[in-house]
Scaffold this motif. Structure first.
Motif: not given
Length: 197
Positions: A68-70, A89-91, A107-115, A184-189
């Protein structure tokens, strides 16, 4: 402000759950990690953040006060709304996000859709060390399965991905050892799709 809810889980979906608190059903948007802990018919206590807009009031739910804090810190970054914060937080777990920010890993942060690159740079600059030190969360372990889960596929399509992209990402996630549960699968995808941006 609704800071937390305690009640019976009535429904669990791809991106939200309904929790009955004294006869009132609250719809709560949540991360796959949080949703994976909810079981229909069981009592649950989750931490919440209420986001009020001119045309809506949306309740976001979290398994821990850390999540929640994050989330609330992320929504303080210019250009990052609650849905993108939830996608972060899903990624990433909170500790994975702390590590990415500490190492300035755009690069890691860019894995999030919309970032994109600029959003990742803003996150690094504006958040800095506001999230505190790594708390030592352990990543969840999971097994593999070959079928395309229709619930995961529907979830990815609803987030704007093409069906072919979504199917390919689900297969890749399974090959990478993603868990077999829907969250788990949604997060990984999502991580796979984000890495291909």
């Amino acid at each position: 402000m609704i800071a937390s809810l305690r009640g019976e889980v009535l429904q669990v979906g791809i991106s939200s759950a309904v929790i009955d608190v004294a006869g009132v059903g609250y719809q709560v948007l949540a991360t796959p990690n949080t949703l994976s802990r909810l079981q229909i018919g069981h009592e649950v206590h989750i931490w919440t953040s209420l986001v009020v807009r001119e045309d809506s009031m949306t309740l976001f739910g979290f398994a821990s006060t850390d999540e929640k804090s994050v989330f609330e810190t992320l929504t303080g970054v210019s250009g990052i709304g609650p849905k993108i914060a939830l996608a972060v937080l899903a990624v990433f777990t909170p500790d994975e996000l702390r590590r990415a920010l500490a190492s300035r890993d755009e690069k890691a942060l860019g894995r999030v859709p919309g970032i994109g690159k600029k959003s990742a740079q803003r996150m690094i600059l504006e958040i800095g060390d506001k999230l505190g030190p790594v708390l030592g969360e352990a990543p969840a372990a999971g097994g593999t399965s070959e079928a395309i889960d229709p619930a995961v596929l529907e979830g990815l399509i609803s987030l704007g991905w093409r069906e072919s992209e979504a199917e390919e990402a689900i297969r890749a996630a399974r090959e990478n050892g993603a868990g077999s549960s829907v969250p788990e699968l949604l997060r990984a995808a999502l991580q796979v799709l984000g890495s291909r941006r």
